[in-house]
Design a protein around this motif. Sequence first.
Motif, PDB file in Angstrom:
ATOM      1  N   LYS A  97      42.750  48.671  45.373  1.00 42.93           N
ATOM      2  CA  LYS A  97      44.101  48.738  44.825  1.00 42.93           C
ATOM      3  C   LYS A  97      44.113  48.603  43.304  1.00 42.93           C
ATOM      4  CE  LYS A  97      45.681  49.473  48.818  1.00 42.93           C
ATOM      5  NZ  LYS A  97      46.074  50.870  49.152  1.00 42.93           N
ATOM      6  N   GLY A  98      42.964  48.291  42.719  1.00 45.75           N
ATOM      7  CA  GLY A  98      42.822  48.398  41.284  1.00 45.75           C
ATOM      8  C   GLY A  98      43.162  47.154  40.484  1.00 45.75           C
ATOM      9  N   TYR A 123      41.899  49.438  35.340  1.00 48.28           N
ATOM     10  CA  TYR A 123      41.556  50.573  36.199  1.00 48.28           C
ATOM     11  C   TYR A 123      42.482  50.546  37.416  1.00 48.28           C
ATOM     12  CZ  TYR A 123      37.254  50.799  33.443  1.00 48.28           C
ATOM     13  OH  TYR A 123      36.336  50.904  32.410  1.00 48.28           O
ATOM     14  N   PRO A 124      43.653  51.190  37.333  1.00 47.97           N
ATOM     15  CA  PRO A 124      44.626  51.141  38.440  1.00 47.97           C
ATOM     16  C   PRO A 124      44.100  51.798  39.705  1.00 47.97           C
ATOM     17  CG  PRO A 124      45.631  51.924  36.395  1.00 47.97           C
ATOM     18  CD  PRO A 124      44.156  51.913  36.179  1.00 47.97           C
ATOM     19  N   ALA A 125      44.842  51.605  40.797  1.00 54.22           N
ATOM     20  CA  ALA A 125      44.471  52.185  42.085  1.00 54.22           C
ATOM     21  C   ALA A 125      44.235  53.685  41.935  1.00 54.22           C
ATOM     22  CB  ALA A 125      45.575  51.926  43.108  1.00 54.22           C
ATOM     23  N   GLY A 126      43.120  54.157  42.503  1.00 54.82           N
ATOM     24  CA  GLY A 126      42.783  55.568  42.460  1.00 54.82           C
ATOM     25  C   GLY A 126      41.909  55.966  41.295  1.00 54.82           C
ATOM     26  N   ALA A 127      41.789  55.102  40.270  1.00 51.02           N
ATOM     27  CA  ALA A 127      41.006  55.471  39.096  1.00 51.02           C
ATOM     28  C   ALA A 127      39.533  55.645  39.441  1.00 51.02           C
ATOM     29  CB  ALA A 127      41.176  54.419  38.002  1.00 51.02           C
ATOM     30  N   LEU A 128      38.971  54.703  40.179  1.00 50.06           N
ATOM     31  CA  LEU A 128      37.562  54.789  40.548  1.00 50.06           C
ATOM     32  C   LEU A 128      37.299  56.042  41.372  1.00 50.06           C
ATOM     33  CD1 LEU A 128      34.667  53.751  40.932  1.00 50.06           C
ATOM     34  CD2 LEU A 128      35.514  52.306  42.794  1.00 50.06           C
ATOM     35  N   GLU A 129      38.079  56.248  42.431  1.00 57.85           N
ATOM     36  CA  GLU A 129      37.854  57.395  43.301  1.00 57.85           C
ATOM     37  C   GLU A 129      38.017  58.698  42.530  1.00 57.85           C
ATOM     38  OE1 GLU A 129      39.699  54.767  43.862  1.00 57.85           O
ATOM     39  OE2 GLU A 129      39.882  54.282  45.992  1.00 57.85           O
ATOM     40  N   ASP A 189      31.400  48.767  34.534  1.00 58.85           N
ATOM     41  CA  ASP A 189      32.588  48.168  33.932  1.00 58.85           C
ATOM     42  C   ASP A 189      33.709  48.040  34.966  1.00 58.85           C
ATOM     43  OD1 ASP A 189      33.778  47.166  31.443  1.00 58.85           O
ATOM     44  OD2 ASP A 189      35.165  48.844  31.667  1.00 58.85           O
ATOM     45  N   ILE A 190      33.867  49.053  35.815  1.00 55.06           N
ATOM     46  CA  ILE A 190      34.896  48.997  36.859  1.00 55.06           C
ATOM     47  C   ILE A 190      34.620  47.856  37.829  1.00 55.06           C
ATOM     48  CG2 ILE A 190      35.827  50.210  38.872  1.00 55.06           C
ATOM     49  CD1 ILE A 190      35.496  52.822  37.280  1.00 55.06           C
ATOM     50  N   GLU A 191      33.380  47.748  38.301  1.00 57.56           N
ATOM     51  CA  GLU A 191      33.051  46.702  39.272  1.00 57.56           C
ATOM     52  C   GLU A 191      33.148  45.316  38.641  1.00 57.56           C
ATOM     53  OE1 GLU A 191      32.973  46.955  42.284  1.00 57.56           O
ATOM     54  OE2 GLU A 191      32.213  48.903  42.920  1.00 57.56           O
ATOM     55  N   ALA A 192      32.726  45.193  37.389  1.00 57.34           N
ATOM     56  CA  ALA A 192      32.842  43.894  36.712  1.00 57.34           C
ATOM     57  C   ALA A 192      34.305  43.512  36.537  1.00 57.34           C
ATOM     58  CB  ALA A 192      32.143  43.951  35.355  1.00 57.34           C
ATOM     59  N   ARG A 213      36.997  40.000  39.073  1.00 60.53           N
ATOM     60  CA  ARG A 213      37.888  38.856  38.837  1.00 60.53           C
ATOM     61  C   ARG A 213      39.332  39.247  38.563  1.00 60.53           C
ATOM     62  NH1 ARG A 213      36.919  35.495  41.498  1.00 60.53           N
ATOM     63  NH2 ARG A 213      38.347  34.123  40.382  1.00 60.53           N
ATOM     64  N   ASN A 214      39.615  40.534  38.319  1.00 62.33           N
ATOM     65  CA  ASN A 214      40.933  40.926  37.816  1.00 62.33           C
ATOM     66  C   ASN A 214      41.728  41.785  38.793  1.00 62.33           C
ATOM     67  OD1 ASN A 214      40.460  39.629  35.277  1.00 62.33           O
ATOM     68  ND2 ASN A 214      39.177  41.372  34.694  1.00 62.33           N
ATOM     69  N   LEU A 215      41.470  41.648  40.057  1.00 59.49           N
ATOM     70  CA  LEU A 215      42.187  42.430  41.058  1.00 59.49           C
ATOM     71  C   LEU A 215      43.688  42.152  40.979  1.00 59.49           C
ATOM     72  CD1 LEU A 215      41.943  44.321  43.551  1.00 59.49           C
ATOM     73  CD2 LEU A 215      41.726  42.246  44.953  1.00 59.49           C
ATOM     74  N   VAL A 216      44.481  43.215  41.049  1.00 58.15           N
ATOM     75  CA  VAL A 216      45.932  43.108  41.061  1.00 58.15           C
ATOM     76  C   VAL A 216      46.429  43.516  42.440  1.00 58.15           C
ATOM     77  CG1 VAL A 216      48.091  43.990  40.095  1.00 58.15           C
ATOM     78  CG2 VAL A 216      46.131  43.560  38.587  1.00 58.15           C
ATOM     79  N   LEU A 217      47.174  42.619  43.083  1.00 57.91           N
ATOM     80  CA  LEU A 217      47.671  42.881  44.436  1.00 57.91           C
ATOM     81  C   LEU A 217      49.186  42.692  44.485  1.00 57.91           C
ATOM     82  CD1 LEU A 217      45.098  41.184  46.865  1.00 57.91           C
ATOM     83  CD2 LEU A 217      45.331  43.601  46.290  1.00 57.91           C
TER      84      LEU A 217
END
Length: 449
Positions: A80-81, A85-91, A126-129, A133-137
Amino acid sequence: MHRPTYALLAALLVAAPVMAQETPPPQVSHFTLENGLELVVIPDRRAPVVTHMVWYRAGAADDPAGQSGVAHFLEHLMFKGTEKYPAGALEGMVNELGGETNAFTNADVTVYFQTVPPDALPTMMDIEADRMRNLVLPPEVIDAERAVVLDERRQRVESQPQSILAEEMAATLFQNHPYRVPIIGWAHEIEALSREEALSFYDRYYAPNNALVIVTGDVDADAVRQMAEETYGKVERGPDLPPRDRAVEPPHDTSRTVTLQDARVSLPSFSRNWLVPSYRQAENREAEALDVLAAILSDGPQSRLYQELVVKTGIAAQVGASYSGGAYDDAGFSLYGTPRPGTSMEALETAVYAELNKIIETGITDAELERVKNRFIRSTIFARDEQANMAQTYGLWLTTDRSVEDVALWPDRIREVTVEDVQAVATKYLRPTIAVTGYLLPLAEEKTP
């Protein structure tokens, strides 16, 4: 998203532990950053591709009581990002590169991975790091993702009789240990999982000092370490976690039976299961001997079960044995089979156990032992062709309290297994009086004791 089953991952432990002596061993570099994050780098320059995996030492067996499935639920929510890096950015990034990204949860770990061109590795790190700790839900994503997980459970478990029986078998085989609880969770507990419970699990376990990063492919170890310092190295260390001391199984002193009759079953089948030591627990080459025993019984067309029950007597449509030695705690050993039409379940079950009993009573031959050892060693050569296999192998070993050196020594430990070792583990662990046997039957078929 597709998630490999635990059985598949455990199989990789056997199929791809390390290169054989006939080929040069991989040049493995192993670092620990100041914040406690472990980093393993395995260069492989045959193709301009890199596989990047993040392993968290937390899985379904770490779910708090009454919150089964929360580790797996959090795996979904991790996509969910973050603000960066918001949701969908990685994919979106990975798809544009023609790569792959996915994740899986098993009983002991949760893993996130990407396969991308080497120049994308710093961004993946960078995305995984960042999401470590910074997950937004936002509260509104919770209900929707919970519904996705419940639908996944319906598709993968409730719509498949084999999966229903497997759940019940695990709940019977493990009387006290959390391996008895489904990785995806019980449906009624998934329905109750909350945002607060998911974040509590996240805050407890998702930290650099509880993570292992593995990078394999067209990379340089020193450059990867520098990338890791610039990304993961900036993440604050989390609280030190206590040892993973889970509930211990009591002695098993009874045989138990689980039977499922279902109209969706066309061919009956059975499996007989025992608790045995995992690689982490075992001593005196017992884990290696159990691996060899399973291979002698069912690895390839020359194996005992195939030759006797498929080729000679023709009573089995399918037959085999397996050892899931990659678990952190207790492992399982199974015999299984499906009779051909005209053969009763009882006849096949008796014949399968008779082959094991021959090993218990008279052992195996030197020729059988050498054949299996050679197959194991050859399989490690072919396994080197798959970056993901290499990364998963090292991940499995290092997250079960073993080392890079242990991986390197695995072929030699297999070579040290003796005829007596194999007979000893069969005799010690695989008694029918302490087995759990499962029967999957068509609705109209009765299973008599």
